[in-house]
Design a protein around this motif. Sequence first.
Motif, PDB file in Angstrom:
ATOM      1  N   PRO A  72      73.833  93.778 162.315  1.00 49.17           N
ATOM      2  CA  PRO A  72      74.611  92.771 163.038  1.00 49.17           C
ATOM      3  C   PRO A  72      74.969  93.281 164.422  1.00 49.17           C
ATOM      4  CG  PRO A  72      75.952  93.822 161.334  1.00 49.17           C
ATOM      5  CD  PRO A  72      74.545  94.312 161.139  1.00 49.17           C
ATOM      6  N   ALA A  73      75.217  92.361 165.329  1.00 49.80           N
ATOM      7  CA  ALA A  73      75.453  92.738 166.723  1.00 49.80           C
ATOM      8  C   ALA A  73      76.635  93.684 166.872  1.00 49.80           C
ATOM      9  CB  ALA A  73      75.664  91.481 167.578  1.00 49.80           C
ATOM     10  N   VAL A  74      77.703  93.466 166.080  1.00 48.06           N
ATOM     11  CA  VAL A  74      78.867  94.348 166.209  1.00 48.06           C
ATOM     12  C   VAL A  74      78.533  95.770 165.805  1.00 48.06           C
ATOM     13  CG1 VAL A  74      80.600  92.537 165.965  1.00 48.06           C
ATOM     14  CG2 VAL A  74      79.705  93.665 163.911  1.00 48.06           C
ATOM     15  N   ALA A  75      77.549  95.938 164.883  1.00 53.60           N
ATOM     16  CA  ALA A  75      77.152  97.278 164.469  1.00 53.60           C
ATOM     17  C   ALA A  75      76.282  97.959 165.515  1.00 53.60           C
ATOM     18  CB  ALA A  75      76.401  97.221 163.136  1.00 53.60           C
ATOM     19  N   ALA A 111      76.548 103.335 163.154  1.00 55.73           N
ATOM     20  CA  ALA A 111      76.486 101.871 163.079  1.00 55.73           C
ATOM     21  C   ALA A 111      77.494 101.339 162.080  1.00 55.73           C
ATOM     22  CB  ALA A 111      75.075 101.428 162.690  1.00 55.73           C
ATOM     23  N   ALA A 112      77.618 102.008 160.936  1.00 53.61           N
ATOM     24  CA  ALA A 112      78.574 101.573 159.923  1.00 53.61           C
ATOM     25  C   ALA A 112      79.990 101.680 160.444  1.00 53.61           C
ATOM     26  CB  ALA A 112      78.419 102.418 158.658  1.00 53.61           C
ATOM     27  N   ALA A 113      80.302 102.768 161.161  1.00 54.25           N
ATOM     28  CA  ALA A 113      81.640 102.939 161.706  1.00 54.25           C
ATOM     29  C   ALA A 113      81.946 101.847 162.718  1.00 54.25           C
ATOM     30  CB  ALA A 113      81.761 104.311 162.351  1.00 54.25           C
ATOM     31  N   ALA A 114      80.936 101.482 163.519  1.00 55.09           N
ATOM     32  CA  ALA A 114      81.139 100.424 164.502  1.00 55.09           C
ATOM     33  C   ALA A 114      81.451  99.106 163.825  1.00 55.09           C
ATOM     34  CB  ALA A 114      79.884 100.284 165.369  1.00 55.09           C
ATOM     35  N   ALA A 115      80.688  98.800 162.775  1.00 50.19           N
ATOM     36  CA  ALA A 115      80.914  97.542 162.066  1.00 50.19           C
ATOM     37  C   ALA A 115      82.259  97.548 161.373  1.00 50.19           C
ATOM     38  CB  ALA A 115      79.794  97.303 161.050  1.00 50.19           C
ATOM     39  N   ALA A 116      82.641  98.685 160.782  1.00 47.72           N
ATOM     40  CA  ALA A 116      83.905  98.774 160.068  1.00 47.72           C
ATOM     41  C   ALA A 116      85.074  98.647 161.025  1.00 47.72           C
ATOM     42  CB  ALA A 116      83.980 100.098 159.313  1.00 47.72           C
ATOM     43  N   ALA A 117      84.911  99.137 162.267  1.00 49.79           N
ATOM     44  CA  ALA A 117      85.987  99.106 163.239  1.00 49.79           C
ATOM     45  C   ALA A 117      86.079  97.781 163.960  1.00 49.79           C
ATOM     46  CB  ALA A 117      85.795 100.220 164.260  1.00 49.79           C
ATOM     47  N   ALA A 118      85.100  96.895 163.737  1.00 42.96           N
ATOM     48  CA  ALA A 118      85.075  95.628 164.456  1.00 42.96           C
ATOM     49  C   ALA A 118      86.284  94.792 164.094  1.00 42.96           C
ATOM     50  CB  ALA A 118      83.794  94.856 164.109  1.00 42.96           C
ATOM     51  N   PRO A 119      86.763  93.964 165.027  1.00 43.93           N
ATOM     52  CA  PRO A 119      87.913  93.120 164.740  1.00 43.93           C
ATOM     53  C   PRO A 119      87.644  92.231 163.542  1.00 43.93           C
ATOM     54  CG  PRO A 119      87.384  93.098 167.094  1.00 43.93           C
ATOM     55  CD  PRO A 119      86.275  93.829 166.411  1.00 43.93           C
ATOM     56  N   LEU A 162      72.672  92.275 154.166  1.00 47.35           N
ATOM     57  CA  LEU A 162      73.298  92.740 152.927  1.00 47.35           C
ATOM     58  C   LEU A 162      73.274  94.268 152.836  1.00 47.35           C
ATOM     59  CD1 LEU A 162      71.966  89.995 150.518  1.00 47.35           C
ATOM     60  CD2 LEU A 162      74.371  90.449 151.042  1.00 47.35           C
ATOM     61  N   ALA A 163      72.227  94.888 153.390  1.00 53.66           N
ATOM     62  CA  ALA A 163      72.197  96.353 153.456  1.00 53.66           C
ATOM     63  C   ALA A 163      73.354  96.854 154.300  1.00 53.66           C
ATOM     64  CB  ALA A 163      70.864  96.830 154.044  1.00 53.66           C
ATOM     65  N   ASN A 168      78.869  99.096 155.074  1.00 54.73           N
ATOM     66  CA  ASN A 168      80.217  98.916 155.605  1.00 54.73           C
ATOM     67  C   ASN A 168      81.285  99.140 154.539  1.00 54.73           C
ATOM     68  OD1 ASN A 168      79.197  98.324 158.115  1.00 54.73           O
ATOM     69  ND2 ASN A 168      79.360  96.108 157.887  1.00 54.73           N
ATOM     70  N   LEU A 169      80.951  98.858 153.277  1.00 57.10           N
ATOM     71  CA  LEU A 169      81.911  99.100 152.207  1.00 57.10           C
ATOM     72  C   LEU A 169      82.272 100.579 152.092  1.00 57.10           C
ATOM     73  CD1 LEU A 169      80.805  96.727 149.299  1.00 57.10           C
ATOM     74  CD2 LEU A 169      83.020  96.753 150.461  1.00 57.10           C
ATOM     75  N   GLN A 170      81.348 101.453 152.508  1.00 61.11           N
ATOM     76  CA  GLN A 170      81.643 102.888 152.477  1.00 61.11           C
ATOM     77  C   GLN A 170      82.858 103.212 153.341  1.00 61.11           C
ATOM     78  OE1 GLN A 170      80.306 105.108 150.600  1.00 61.11           O
ATOM     79  NE2 GLN A 170      78.202 104.531 150.127  1.00 61.11           N
ATOM     80  N   ASN A 171      83.077 102.426 154.370  1.00 60.32           N
ATOM     81  CA  ASN A 171      84.153 102.683 155.321  1.00 60.32           C
ATOM     82  C   ASN A 171      85.354 101.765 155.123  1.00 60.32           C
ATOM     83  OD1 ASN A 171      82.754 104.611 157.457  1.00 60.32           O
ATOM     84  ND2 ASN A 171      81.265 103.034 156.899  1.00 60.32           N
ATOM     85  N   ALA A 172      85.301 100.920 154.084  1.00 58.37           N
ATOM     86  CA  ALA A 172      86.349  99.920 153.893  1.00 58.37           C
ATOM     87  C   ALA A 172      87.469 100.389 152.980  1.00 58.37           C
ATOM     88  CB  ALA A 172      85.741  98.630 153.338  1.00 58.37           C
ATOM     89  N   GLY A 173      87.312 101.548 152.356  1.00 60.61           N
ATOM     90  CA  GLY A 173      88.355 102.025 151.458  1.00 60.61           C
ATOM     91  C   GLY A 173      87.930 103.277 150.723  1.00 60.61           C
TER      92      GLY A 173
END
Length: 429
Positions: A72-75, A111-119, A162-163, A168-173
Amino acid sequence: MDAIRNTVLEAWMTEHGYSSNSLADAVNGAVADLTGRIGGLDGSSVRAWKAGRVTWPKSATRKALEAVTGLPAVALGFVPRGRSSSLTPAPPRQKEPDMKRRTLVGGIAAAAAAAAAAPGSASPRRIGMSDVNRLNKRFAEIIASDHRHGGQLRIEAQAAALAEEALNLQNAGSATQRVRNSLYASGAAFRSSAMWAAIDGRRYDVAKAHMREAQALAEMSGDQAIKFRIWSHAGTMYRHMGRPADAIAANDVARNLHITRRDPLFASLGLARQGAIHGTAQHRTETRRAFEQAQDAMQRANPADHRPVWLLAFYDQAELDSLALSAYLALGDYPTAEYHAHRCLASRRPHMVRSRAITTTRLAHALLAQGAADAATAAAIKVPADAATRHARVSRMLQEFGAALRATAPHSTAARNWTDHTTTWRTAA
């Protein structure tokens, strides 16, 4: 205010070997797939993204970029209009002349950190197997869609998204190591489905990018089954690209995983795909031996053993015969190819719509090569119009069939029937 450089996009481009010009070309091609009109980007457009002068590309361009990258673009470090970036730009790294300090896994994490940090991202919580199971249900849907339609850009994009969701779930909790490994395995599974959709649609450069992401996630998961799937897909990709040496090398990685020693069904699939590669390489003896061994391994497999959904959904006697059909067709052994085509069609499961179209098209080729133009044309006409016009592999094989038919029987009733039939596709489009 000074523009903030998009270091995330730069890192992705570096790791995937894209220059500003080559990424612009790839996105232009994806825009054409989405809209029917080629995009108007050039290298300066991508340089504006990297420099932070453009923080949120236009809708069609953004969707095309997401299709090319699988993210995704935010990632990729972009920020939706009206929102300020929550990312702090990374300081410049010192370059080392002898090795790249950045790795693919590091790029995935960035990339995952970027997506997780997105608003708008979820607040930290406990991630459990229920989250993994929810993703696995979506994976089953991707598999079903692939077997019906195959090769479509929307399947590739959905699987890639979906990948990213799994990552992103790795960084969600917080999560246990078992859950984290399972999330990486889910991410690898989705990414390998995106890879397969790209292979099936003959988008090989994009497929290779998905492959690298999938391989990194699979290594982090430790899941042998998904490692097998990715390397086996890689072997098939190189076979379709006409690179049999690379295909054998990739497929050997899959076949040497210890899961093939534990489960004869995995061993059978690895051997059958090896046989298809040997056929492409014109290795007659090796082709015959590989399929004999694949058949023997399949007969030893216990149907009651637990196996992943992607394997159970497609690999059976019909698929083994389909791979043999491909191999013997490549070898020019048309009677044997025809034999395997009929066996395959007799036992194909109803949900394998795309695979049935491919098998039917190959049967038409085998019949035509034996001089049976009428029977060949009758077989080719059975291919559904949707597959014939929208599936890249089927479309190409049918175009080759038409060319061969006109070359061998230009004034025949079969050639006229085939011309009339293909005209109905054009008028219906």
